[in-house]
Write an enzyme that holds these catalytic residues in place. Structure first.
Site, PDB file in Angstrom:
ATOM      1  N   LYS A   1       2.648  -3.438   6.191  1.00 53.33           N
ATOM      2  CA  LYS A   1       2.883  -3.123   4.782  1.00 53.33           C
ATOM      3  C   LYS A   1       4.303  -2.621   4.552  1.00 53.33           C
ATOM      4  CE  LYS A   1      -1.076  -4.471   3.374  1.00 53.33           C
ATOM      5  NZ  LYS A   1      -1.173  -5.719   2.584  1.00 53.33           N
TER       6      LYS A   1
ATOM      7  N   SER B   1       0.850  -1.187   0.000  1.00 48.87           N
ATOM      8  CA  SER B   1       0.000   0.000   0.000  1.00 48.87           C
ATOM      9  C   SER B   1       0.883   1.234   0.000  1.00 48.87           C
ATOM     10  CB  SER B   1      -0.891   0.006   1.249  1.00 48.87           C
ATOM     11  OG  SER B   1      -1.531   1.255   1.417  1.00 48.87           O
TER      12      SER B   1
ATOM     13  N   TYR C   1      -1.179  -1.714  10.656  1.00 48.96           N
ATOM     14  CA  TYR C   1      -1.282  -1.893   9.208  1.00 48.96           C
ATOM     15  C   TYR C   1      -0.041  -1.351   8.499  1.00 48.96           C
ATOM     16  CZ  TYR C   1      -3.103  -1.518   4.450  1.00 48.96           C
ATOM     17  OH  TYR C   1      -3.273  -1.637   3.096  1.00 48.96           O
TER      18      TYR C   1
END
Length: 262
Positions: A161, A138, A157
């Site tokens: 990532k 991302s 998160y």
């Protein structure tokens, strides 16, 4: 006629994964479609079969130890020539608000699964001298230093990532000269069911089909980092140059002057 190479796609039942399934089917791959929802997988299998691909369905939950083990076993079977680790979930929350159980599952899905699956699939690819490992990360992987009120709470998160980006870039260098490549894809906000469809009705989002097309082209070219929305490829070169400068200038034995005062 040569047999079609086999691609394993995680998170294949919707969003970017579904778009990747269709795109790779039209670009000559047969598919192993992996996700949690069997009914959605079977619908996708029927769709890609109409596009000329064969499709195998594997319904497992990569957030669980048993699910990841089953997926790793399939990846290690020896016939996979393209692995696309696309499955993930936002899990947006402050770290202090994440339960211990959720912490374990979120990290397994977003960070551990791409590594475990790559580890499982690589031996056969290296033996064959051909193959590709791809992971969908991302643009938020680059947001750890950005503190903006409009951005979601995202500590776990972003950590996952960022780890995926670092893992894939380092793996790509490790694979130099083997015939096997590694690519990490960093999409912007995408109009999918992701995060409860938060971006589906927004005008400033990329389509899943465009992400899938960029991913397929990047894999075919052997690109290490694919940023589908980056119109200035030299920006990535400048970013990598800054990394190298930081590594060189910070890797010195003398204590920096700002730490000499007491």
């Amino acid at each position: 006629m040569s047999p079609r190479p086999l691609a394993l796609i995680t998170g294949a039942s919707s969003g970017i994964g579904a778009a990747l399934s269709r795109t790779l089917a039209t670009r000559g791959y047969d598919l192993v479609l992996l996700a949690r929802r069997r009914d959605r997988l079977e619908q996708m299998a029927a769709e890609v079969e109409r596009l000329g691909a064969t499709a195998e369905v594997l319904a497992v939950d990569l957030a669980t130890p048993d699910g990841l083990a089953a997926a790793s076993d399939r990846a290690a079977a020896g016939d996979i020539r393209l692995l696309v680790a696309n499955a993930g979930t936002a899990g947006y929350a402050r770290l202090s608000d994440v339960t211990a159980d959720d912490l374990d599952g979120l990290w397994r899905l977003n960070a551990t699964a791409p590594i475990s699956l790559a580890h499982a699939a690589l031996p056969a690819m290296l033996s064959a001298g051909t193959g590709s490992i791809a992971a969908v990360a991302s643009m938020l992987a680059f947001s750890s230093g950005v503190n903006a009120p409009a951005m979601p709470a995202r500590t776990l998160y972003v950590a996952a990532k960022s780890a995926t980006v670092a893992f894939t870039r380092t793996l790509a260098a490790e694979l130099t000269g083997t015939g096997v490549s590694a690519t990490v894809v960093c999409p912007p906000r995408v109009a999918t069911e992701w995060n409860n469809g938060a971006h589906q009705d927004q005008s400033d989002t990329m389509s899943a089909d465009d992400v899938a097309l960029a991913t397929a082209i990047a894999i075919e070219r052997g690109e290490t980092v694919c940023i589908p929305g980056l119109a200035d490829p030299e920006a990535l070169d400048r970013f990598q140059a800054s990394e190298r400068a930081l590594l060189v200038n910070g890797n010195r034995p003398a204590l920096a002057s700002q730490y000499r005062t007491t």
